[in-house]
Design an enzyme around this catalytic site. Structure first.
Site, mmCIF file in Angstrom:
data_model
loop_
_atom_site.group_PDB
_atom_site.id
_atom_site.type_symbol
_atom_site.label_atom_id
_atom_site.label_comp_id
_atom_site.label_asym_id
_atom_site.label_seq_id
_atom_site.Cartn_x
_atom_site.Cartn_y
_atom_site.Cartn_z
ATOM 1 N N TRP A 98 1.209 -0.683 -0.329
ATOM 2 C CA TRP A 98 -0.086 -0.032 -0.360
ATOM 3 C C TRP A 98 0.314 1.020 0.032
ATOM 4 C CZ3 TRP A 98 1.133 -2.224 4.634
ATOM 5 C CH2 TRP A 98 1.334 -1.631 5.818
ATOM 6 N N ASP A 117 4.735 -4.974 4.115
ATOM 7 C CA ASP A 117 5.112 -5.811 4.985
ATOM 8 C C ASP A 117 6.171 -7.071 4.769
ATOM 9 O OD1 ASP A 117 2.890 -4.738 5.997
ATOM 10 O OD2 ASP A 117 1.207 -6.634 5.466
#
Length: 172
Positions: A98, A117
Site C-alpha cells: 500500500w 509487509d
C-alpha cells in the site's frame, strides 16, 4: 571497367536478387514507425533531477513519529531486526504493497512511500504504530493499511512493516 566498378556492380546485382521493393518499403516503414514511437517510451524523469529521489533523513526510524511512518499500521521493522527499508533476516518482503504520501519536515517535500509487509515469522510485537494519515476504506485496497499484505509470499504470517521512499510526490 575498373576493379571498384566491377565489385560494386556484382554486389548490387546480388542484393537485387535477394531483395524486393516491397521488402525495402517494409523496412523503411518499420524504421519510421519505430523511430516515431521512441518518445513514447517510459522515462525516469525524476532520476535526472539532482537529489530529487533522495530525501534528507532526520529523526529516529524506531519511533512512530518518524516522518516516513505517516500511513503505517503495524510493527516497525526497525525495531524487529530490519530497517525502515529492509526486512529482518528470516522474513520475506511482500510484493504487494500500500502507498502513502508523507511530508518530510527536514526538506519540506512530500514523498511517495511504499509500505511493504515482511512475512514468514510470527508478529514481532515491538514498536506498534497505527498512524492512519490518508488511509482509505478497504474497498480502495491500494490506499488502505488494514489488510494483511503478505499475499504473494511463501507464508501469509505477518511480522513487521517497512517504509520505502519511492520518489518525490509532485502536485499536479
Amino acid at each position: 571497367m575498373n576493379f571498384f566498378d566491377k565489385v560494386f556492380e556484382q554486389r548490387s546485382r546480388q542484393l537485387a536478387q535477394r531483395s524486393s521493393r516491397r521488402g525495402l518499403l517494409k523496412g523503411l516503414g518499420a524504421m519510421l514507425v519505430g523511430g516515431a514511437s521512441i518518445p513514447l517510451l517510459p522515462v525516469a524523469r525524476a532520476a535526472g533531477a539532482e537529489g530529487a529521489g533522495r530525501p534528507v533523513e532526520e529523526g529516529d526510524p524506531s519511533s512512530c513519529d518518524y516522518w516516513r511512518y505517516c500511513a503505517i499500521d503495524g510493527f516497525l521493522c526497525d525495531c524487529c531486526g530490519g530497517s525502515a527499508n529492509t526486512c529482518p533476516p528470516g522474513t520475506e518482503m511482500s510484493p504487494v504493497t500500500w502507498i502513502g504520501t508523507c511530508h518530510n519536515p527536514a526538506d519540506g517535500r512530500n514523498y511517495v512511500i511504499s509500505y511493504n509487509d515482511c512475512c514468514g515469522k510470527s508478529s514481532c510485537g515491538a514498536c506498534l504504530c497505527m498512524r492512519d494519515e490518508g488511509d482509505r476504506p478497504v474497498y480502495r485496497p491500494d490506499k488502505t493499511n488494514d489488510l494483511n499484505w503478505c499475499l504473494g509470499t511463501s507464508s501469509v504470517t505477518y511480522h513487521c512493516s517497512t517504509a520505502i521512499v519511492v520518489g518525490v510526490a509532485f502536485d499536479d
